[in-house]
Design an enzyme around this catalytic site. Sequence first.
Site, mmCIF file in Angstrom:
data_model
loop_
_atom_site.group_PDB
_atom_site.id
_atom_site.type_symbol
_atom_site.label_atom_id
_atom_site.label_comp_id
_atom_site.label_asym_id
_atom_site.label_seq_id
_atom_site.Cartn_x
_atom_site.Cartn_y
_atom_site.Cartn_z
ATOM 1 N N HIS A 1 -5.349 0.871 -12.002
ATOM 2 C CA HIS A 1 -3.845 1.279 -11.906
ATOM 3 C C HIS A 1 -3.020 0.755 -12.917
ATOM 4 C CE1 HIS A 1 -3.197 -2.704 -10.407
ATOM 5 N NE2 HIS A 1 -3.716 -2.588 -9.260
ATOM 6 N N HIS B 1 -3.145 -2.984 -14.035
ATOM 7 C CA HIS B 1 -4.206 -3.435 -15.104
ATOM 8 C C HIS B 1 -3.967 -2.989 -16.272
ATOM 9 C CE1 HIS B 1 -6.556 -2.749 -11.074
ATOM 10 N NE2 HIS B 1 -6.938 -3.980 -11.307
ATOM 11 N N CYS C 1 -10.828 -14.200 1.925
ATOM 12 C CA CYS C 1 -10.124 -13.051 1.523
ATOM 13 C C CYS C 1 -10.851 -12.466 0.676
ATOM 14 C CB CYS C 1 -8.607 -13.434 1.149
ATOM 15 S SG CYS C 1 -7.858 -11.907 0.329
ATOM 16 N N CYS D 1 -8.793 -11.495 -2.715
ATOM 17 C CA CYS D 1 -8.920 -12.567 -3.613
ATOM 18 C C CYS D 1 -10.338 -12.862 -4.048
ATOM 19 C CB CYS D 1 -8.075 -13.480 -3.092
ATOM 20 S SG CYS D 1 -6.659 -13.470 -2.939
ATOM 21 N N CYS E 1 -3.645 -13.366 4.074
ATOM 22 C CA CYS E 1 -3.483 -13.939 2.635
ATOM 23 C C CYS E 1 -2.222 -13.565 2.102
ATOM 24 C CB CYS E 1 -4.664 -13.640 1.593
ATOM 25 S SG CYS E 1 -4.550 -13.518 -0.019
ATOM 26 N N HIS F 1 -2.735 -10.436 -0.252
ATOM 27 C CA HIS F 1 -3.565 -9.236 0.255
ATOM 28 C C HIS F 1 -2.960 -9.030 1.976
ATOM 29 C CE1 HIS F 1 -5.869 -10.116 -3.108
ATOM 30 N NE2 HIS F 1 -5.846 -8.614 -3.182
ATOM 31 N N LYS G 1 3.607 -4.248 -4.764
ATOM 32 C CA LYS G 1 2.686 -4.528 -5.551
ATOM 33 C C LYS G 1 1.808 -3.455 -5.707
ATOM 34 C CE LYS G 1 -1.608 -7.033 -6.568
ATOM 35 N NZ LYS G 1 -2.484 -7.526 -5.805
ATOM 36 N N LYS H 1 -5.128 -1.820 -5.170
ATOM 37 C CA LYS H 1 -5.946 -0.947 -4.651
ATOM 38 C C LYS H 1 -6.503 -1.021 -3.353
ATOM 39 C CE LYS H 1 -8.377 -3.051 -8.064
ATOM 40 N NZ LYS H 1 -9.324 -3.676 -9.292
#
Length: 479
Positions: A17, A20, A128, A131, A145, A148, A301, A304
């Site tokens: 995305h 990255h 998690c 992560c 987390c 996430h 954020k 994915k």
Amino acid sequence: MKYYVTTAIDYVNAQPHLGHAYEKVLADVLARQARLTYGPVNVRFQGGTDEHGVKNYRAAREAGQEPGPFTAANSERFLALRESLGVSWDDFIKTTDQKRHWPAAQELWRRLEQNGDLEKRTYQGYYCVGCESFKTEKEIENGHCIFHPTRELELLEEENWFFRLSKYQGWLQDHFRENPDFVQPAFRAREILNVIEGGLEDVSFSRAKEKLPWGVPVPGDDSQVMYVWCDALTNYISAVGFPDEEKLAEWWRPEAAVTHVIGKDIVRFHAALWPAMLRSAGLPLPDHVFVHGFINLGGEKLSKSAGLSLDPFDLAGTYGADALRYFLLSQIGVGQDGEFSVERFEAVYAADLANNLGNLVQRVATLAERGGLSGREAKEPSLEPELVLERKDFRAALQSIWQVFDATNTKIELEKPWELKDSDPERYERVLGECADSILVGAASLRPFLPETAERIEAVFTAPKVAAPSEPLFPRLDR
Ligand code: ME8
């Protein structure tokens, strides 16, 4: 001077995305600037993909595929950023590479073990998958987390190998004090030093093979595969030849400049775990860990796992790679998060690229062609490399380059060369020559940032006879 710069190696559980792409573009600017400053043979720009771990394994299974072909296919998509966005990696390593990567990961493991830093323990904790790490109480908010919030934490109990990270706490604190720019920018260094001072726990360093068969085998223990972070961090040295110490020393030694470019969610791994692993193995440390912020979309954020993505290939295809690079590099302060929206992107495109730079080049080249102006010599950049290589302030760098273009636009408006062509041909030629020269200075400075645009501008004004480009550099958006 040897300069080795790396990007994080991405998980290949899904497509790349814009976040990255952002990271790869930042590192690309460093690599391109370093090639100009130190010479291309002295620079190595490394990328790759992180293909083991629970996240990749499950994504493959959910797609009904074997992990091998699944991760290999997705890895290709990450490598494709090279062409689509002009990310000039010299090399790209995959953690599934059994020839280049596995021997390094296994040798590093052996060294940590020989140093007494690995031991087997039974552990229970919340994991998690986003992560790929166990979470301490401080890292859990409302049962999730912090990075996430859409993923469920998983309670795991297993017998694993542990890396004794806690042993390195004092040494790490000293390292941060003695090397204030080890982590950049400074606010990130303070943040991670606080975490370290708050106490470091030992890290689970392997997974039971019966639960996760997808990983690098642990030397001497058939029941376990390596923890994905232990395997992944090693890429920075496996790519440059470890365990062959002689090869390694070309790029990884105290006198070389080594910079890891990473996002803010993985600072702990790079600024605490990785240095401790290297220290344990008796290897030199990187010089800098440069931490960027996140690209957000509507305040969220891009990720994915949250299903929030923007396709960098689409954006680069529609607007051009350099236009996307310009937006990412010019709109976000050092280490800050950046908000992306198509509206803002198009507004910046129109103002800075189409109207300012694009128009200027078209106008000066058209007038120069009319006057039969001969090509000029290419110029040296006016930009101080320090602003890029040390301060990494790409936004300030682009602002200073745009001042050159703004000043040239102002000169054209004031001098009105089109009124001089017949009345004062000498002055006409001089004014256009000066404008072409300052555009060439701007273009030279622009090489690391917008490589294709810089090359096109330099081609126009250094050709034997200057001629206006048949296509504008940045076509107007018809909307
Ligand atoms: O963390 N904006 O992989 P990854 C900016 N495999 N950067 C972002 C971002 C966003 N919205 N989302 C992710 C991993 N990133 C590990 C790395 S390195 C030895 C192993 C950044 O695919 C993220 O911070 O989750 C990281 O630097 C990189 O993209 C890869 O993230």
